[in-house]
Design a protein around this motif. Structure first.
Motif, mmCIF file in Angstrom:
data_model
loop_
_atom_site.group_PDB
_atom_site.id
_atom_site.type_symbol
_atom_site.label_atom_id
_atom_site.label_comp_id
_atom_site.label_asym_id
_atom_site.label_seq_id
_atom_site.Cartn_x
_atom_site.Cartn_y
_atom_site.Cartn_z
ATOM 1 N N GLN A 243 0.842 -1.188 0.000
ATOM 2 C CA GLN A 243 0.000 0.000 0.000
ATOM 3 C C GLN A 243 0.879 1.241 0.000
ATOM 4 N N ASN B 190 -1.629 -6.004 -3.281
ATOM 5 C CA ASN B 190 -2.608 -4.985 -2.888
ATOM 6 C C ASN B 190 -3.249 -5.298 -1.537
ATOM 7 N N CYS C 246 -2.919 -0.427 -4.343
ATOM 8 C CA CYS C 246 -3.559 0.201 -3.193
ATOM 9 C C CYS C 246 -2.896 1.549 -2.934
ATOM 10 N N PRO D 203 -7.799 2.623 -3.316
ATOM 11 C CA PRO D 203 -7.167 1.304 -3.158
ATOM 12 C C PRO D 203 -7.322 0.408 -4.382
#
Length: 345
Positions: free
Chosen positions: A238, A258, A293, A298
């Protein structure tokens, strides 16, 4: 990719093997075994699913705050009898042989400098208090001191060497990966130079041991990325300090994991088949290798150019400690199958 084709690729000359595999993305599974130790048979079941569904590797996150789940002469975990705390040496070697026969790479995941509380606790128990205090951070007991500390760096190197020896897979010589973590490290906003110096030293030693280094993305600044060992590949989970485009523009090898679509935590809440079906449908609807993300979204589609080399589905087990092995596998195996089937299409 069908397993038969994978086996044929392994027998190609090196330059033809690299050309043949360049066009497809690598698909793997990252499994947290630190928070919830699992048996050798459990891991074999995971490997079977990875093989049958056309996956490439299993990354074992065996070291974190909750434990260090491996045999280690250095840390005093030297039992030869199977136990419920860690894999003994014979089990690791059996696991490697089993994975070899099924064309599945095993990636050791020794997360430093953060997420080190499990093995630092063993250091405290085995060595004297003064040595422990000399290598642990003075502001976080789960952080090994990365501020140009020669004793801490040397011990980490010794542990890497020990891990590298037992996990070695000759069939992947020159290609086997070793994850050094590098994620969620306190102080990296202000002390990026010291952090990168530590990571470069450790990743360089991983290479000396015959492995390719890998790390998570989140503790890197742009200045740090420029100074980072160019051979370190990045698992992007992320956005923290840098969006994926910065890694791409710097020609960094990326693997997408992700945090929304490719992370799952088995638990009692999801013990029924309806919950697993719901998760399968969610991944089918939203997973795409180029969907990252990011802070603003995201599910942001990113032009990865040639930087993206693969994806990884990560399973964290802190919510599944009370589950039996069969209950845990009942949640994990269908999700692996679904993810790999999508990835192969």
């Amino acid at each position: 990719m069908p397993n038969r084709i994978k086996k044929e690729l392994f027998h190609l000359p090196k330059h033809l093997h690299e050309e043949a595999t360049r066009s497809r993305l690598i698909s793997g599974v990252i499994l947290d075994t630190s928070r919830r130790h699992v048996s050798l048979m459990f891991l074999m079941r995971i490997i079977d699913e990875i093989q049958s569904s056309g996956g490439d590797y299993l990354q074992l996150h065996f070291s974190d705050a909750e434990g260090y789940r491996l045999f280690s002469e250095i840390l005093g975990q030297t039992l030869t009898k199977k136990n419920d705390q860690y894999l003994v040496k014979s089990e690791i070697l059996e696991l490697i042989a089993y994975a070899n026969d099924r064309d599945v790479m095993i990636i050791p995941d020794f997360d430093v400098p953060s997420h080190s509380k499990g093995w630092l606790k063993l250091v405290k128990e085995k060595f004297d208090e003064n040595f422990y205090k000399s290598i642990v951070s003075d502001f976080d007991e789960g952080l090994v001191d990365y501020f140009d500390n020669p004793q801490a760096t040397m011990l980490v190197k010794h542990l890497i060497e020990e891990i590298a020896f037992v996990f070695k897979q000759d069939k992947y010589k020159g290609h086997q990966i070793f994850s050094i973590g590098g994620d969620e490290v306190p102080g990296t906003n202000n002390f990026q130079e010291e952090y990168i110096r530590f990571i470069n030293t450790i990743s360089g030693y991983v290479e000396q041991c015959g492995y390719k280094p890998r790390m998570w993305n989140d503790s890197l600044t742009e200045v740090g990325l420029h100074a980072l060992n160019s051979n370190v590949e990045i698992v992007y989970w992320q956005e923290s300090m840098l969006p994926p485009e910065v890694f791409i523009s710097n020609n960094r090898t990326l693997h997408n994991s992700n945090f929304y679509t490719l992370v799952y935590s088995p638990s009692n809440d999801n013990i029924n088949t309806e919950a697993i079906t719901e998760q399968i449908n969610y991944v089918k609807a939203f997973h795409n290798s180029s969907v990252f993300c990011c802070k603003d979204n995201p599910y942001r589609e990113v032009n990865t150019q040639d930087a993206l080399k693969g994806t990884a589905y990560t399973f964290w087990t802190e919510r599944g400690i009370e589950l039996t092995d069969e209950q845990l596998l009942a949640q994990i195996l269908p999700l692996i199958k679904n993810y790999l089937n999508i990835s192969q299409n």
